[in-house]
Design a protein around this motif. Structure first.
Motif, short mmCIF file in Angstrom:
data_model
loop_
_atom_site.label_atom_id
_atom_site.label_comp_id
_atom_site.label_asym_id
_atom_site.label_seq_id
_atom_site.Cartn_x
_atom_site.Cartn_y
_atom_site.Cartn_z
N HIS A 76 0.97 -1.21 0.13
CA HIS A 76 -0.02 -0.11 -0.09
C HIS A 76 0.85 1.41 -0.05
CE1 HIS A 76 -3.61 -2.19 1.96
NE2 HIS A 76 -3.56 -2.68 0.81
N THR A 77 2.06 1.14 0.38
CA THR A 77 2.87 2.25 0.92
C THR A 77 3.79 2.73 -0.64
OG1 THR A 77 4.79 0.96 1.64
CG2 THR A 77 3.11 2.13 3.08
N TYR A 78 3.94 1.65 -1.58
CA TYR A 78 4.64 1.95 -2.68
C TYR A 78 4.45 3.19 -3.39
CZ TYR A 78 6.71 0.61 -7.26
OH TYR A 78 7.47 0.47 -8.43
N SER A 97 -1.07 -9.19 -6.93
CA SER A 97 -0.82 -9.53 -8.34
C SER A 97 0.53 -8.98 -8.86
CB SER A 97 -1.78 -8.91 -9.37
OG SER A 97 -1.78 -7.58 -9.06
N LYS A 98 1.24 -8.40 -8.06
CA LYS A 98 2.73 -7.85 -8.23
C LYS A 98 3.75 -8.24 -7.21
CE LYS A 98 0.41 -3.56 -9.86
NZ LYS A 98 0.18 -2.16 -9.46
N ALA A 99 4.88 -8.39 -7.77
CA ALA A 99 6.07 -8.99 -7.02
C ALA A 99 5.62 -10.33 -6.12
CB ALA A 99 6.39 -8.10 -5.48
N VAL A 100 5.03 -11.19 -7.29
CA VAL A 100 4.46 -12.46 -6.82
C VAL A 100 5.51 -13.52 -6.37
CG1 VAL A 100 2.30 -12.29 -7.79
CG2 VAL A 100 4.18 -13.29 -9.27
N ASP A 101 6.81 -13.29 -6.93
CA ASP A 101 7.77 -14.05 -6.44
C ASP A 101 8.70 -13.69 -5.34
OD1 ASP A 101 7.37 -15.69 -8.85
OD2 ASP A 101 8.55 -14.46 -10.34
N THR A 102 8.24 -12.57 -4.54
CA THR A 102 9.04 -12.28 -3.55
C THR A 102 8.43 -13.30 -2.19
OG1 THR A 102 9.26 -10.09 -4.18
CG2 THR A 102 9.32 -10.46 -1.83
N LEU A 103 9.18 -13.99 -1.58
CA LEU A 103 8.93 -15.03 -0.65
C LEU A 103 8.78 -14.35 0.80
CD1 LEU A 103 11.06 -17.91 -2.02
CD2 LEU A 103 8.45 -17.13 -2.51
N TRP A 104 7.82 -13.44 1.01
CA TRP A 104 7.60 -12.79 2.16
C TRP A 104 6.38 -13.07 2.73
CZ3 TRP A 104 9.22 -6.89 1.21
CH2 TRP A 104 10.54 -6.59 1.16
N ARG A 105 6.00 -14.47 2.56
CA ARG A 105 4.85 -14.81 3.56
C ARG A 105 5.69 -15.94 4.37
NH1 ARG A 105 1.06 -19.75 2.38
NH2 ARG A 105 -0.30 -19.85 3.99
N PHE A 106 5.33 -15.91 5.79
CA PHE A 106 5.91 -16.82 6.56
C PHE A 106 4.92 -17.54 7.64
CE2 PHE A 106 8.77 -13.14 5.79
CZ PHE A 106 10.04 -13.72 5.16
N GLY A 107 5.37 -18.81 7.71
CA GLY A 107 4.40 -19.58 8.61
C GLY A 107 5.10 -20.47 9.47
N GLU A 108 4.34 -21.01 10.46
CA GLU A 108 4.82 -22.07 11.45
C GLU A 108 4.60 -23.36 10.60
OE1 GLU A 108 3.42 -22.49 15.20
OE2 GLU A 108 5.03 -23.60 15.92
#
Length: 193
Positions: free
Chosen positions: A53-55, A170-181
């Motif tokens: 949102h801040t882009y 829909s943008k930067a879909v290859d950035t692995l910035w989702r983290f989980g246990e």
DNA sequence: TGTTAGATCGCCT
DNA sequence: GGCGATCTAACAT
């Protein structure tokens, strides 16, 4: 045994990059007015990130994201849900962590009443659900993560963290910035192995 | 088990 | 005017 047994105040450096904060939040416990649970899923966003949102720079909506770290950014999603973020980096960087899922541990009855359902797996599995279960709406925007209202705890079982692509963008879909246990039953969605 | 539509509103690299 | 950092119920398979 009480749910909070063995837990202590968490020391999170919110001035760190959002991806680092997002990773370190996995396994910590978030309580809002005593209601919440173990954080099992997060996503990182940053001003240099086209999906954020801040882009495009500050607006009235995202002002909290450009404010001091360790505060809350709440936005309305798809016109009807609320989503809760924790602001990272130094003020002005427009970075934060979206809280996507909790394993409910505290105040289950309150969350069930707010959500109108019983299944613990569905109480906080997704950002909109999480905010509703915790009673977080736009009135919480800009508030500090500070006891006794908003509490972060650590301790107990250490989390094994996995990463993957973020959801619903829909943008930067290859950035692995989702983290989980790894293996958690309370994720909004599974991680590919 | 999976796909689809509808709700609803702030913001427009 | 169109599109989201979403969720739910309804329908098809």
């Amino acid at each position: 045994m009480l749910p909070q047994e063995g837990l202590q105040p968490a020391e999170i450096d919110f001035q760190a990059p959002s991806a680092e904060v997002a990773r370190r939040l996995i396994g910590t416990t978030l309580l809002v007015d005593g209601v919440g649970g173990r954080i099992v899923e997060t996503e990182a966003y940053d001003q240099l990130d086209p999906a954020s949102h801040t882009y495009a720079g500050p607006t009235a909506r995202n002002a909290a994201m450009f404010g001091p770290p360790g505060h809350v950014y709440v936005y309305r999603s798809y016109g009807l849900h609320w989503c809760m973020n924790l602001v990272c980096r130094e003020a002005g960087h427009g970075a934060g962590v979206l809280l996507r899922a909790l394993e409910p541990t505290h105040g289950l009855d309150t969350m069930r009443a707010r959500r109108g359902l019983q299944d613990a797996r569905l109480l906080c599995a997704g950002p909109g659900r999480l905010a509703q279960a915790l009673g977080v709406d736009h009135g919480w925007n800009g508030r500090p993560v500070q006891a006794p209202t908003i509490v972060l705890l650590q301790g107990g079982v250490p989390a094994e963290v996995v990463a993957g692509p973020r959801i619903g963008i829909s943008k930067a879909v290859d950035t692995l910035w989702r983290f989980g246990e790894r293996g958690s039953r309370y994720l909004s969605r599974g991680f590919a192995r």
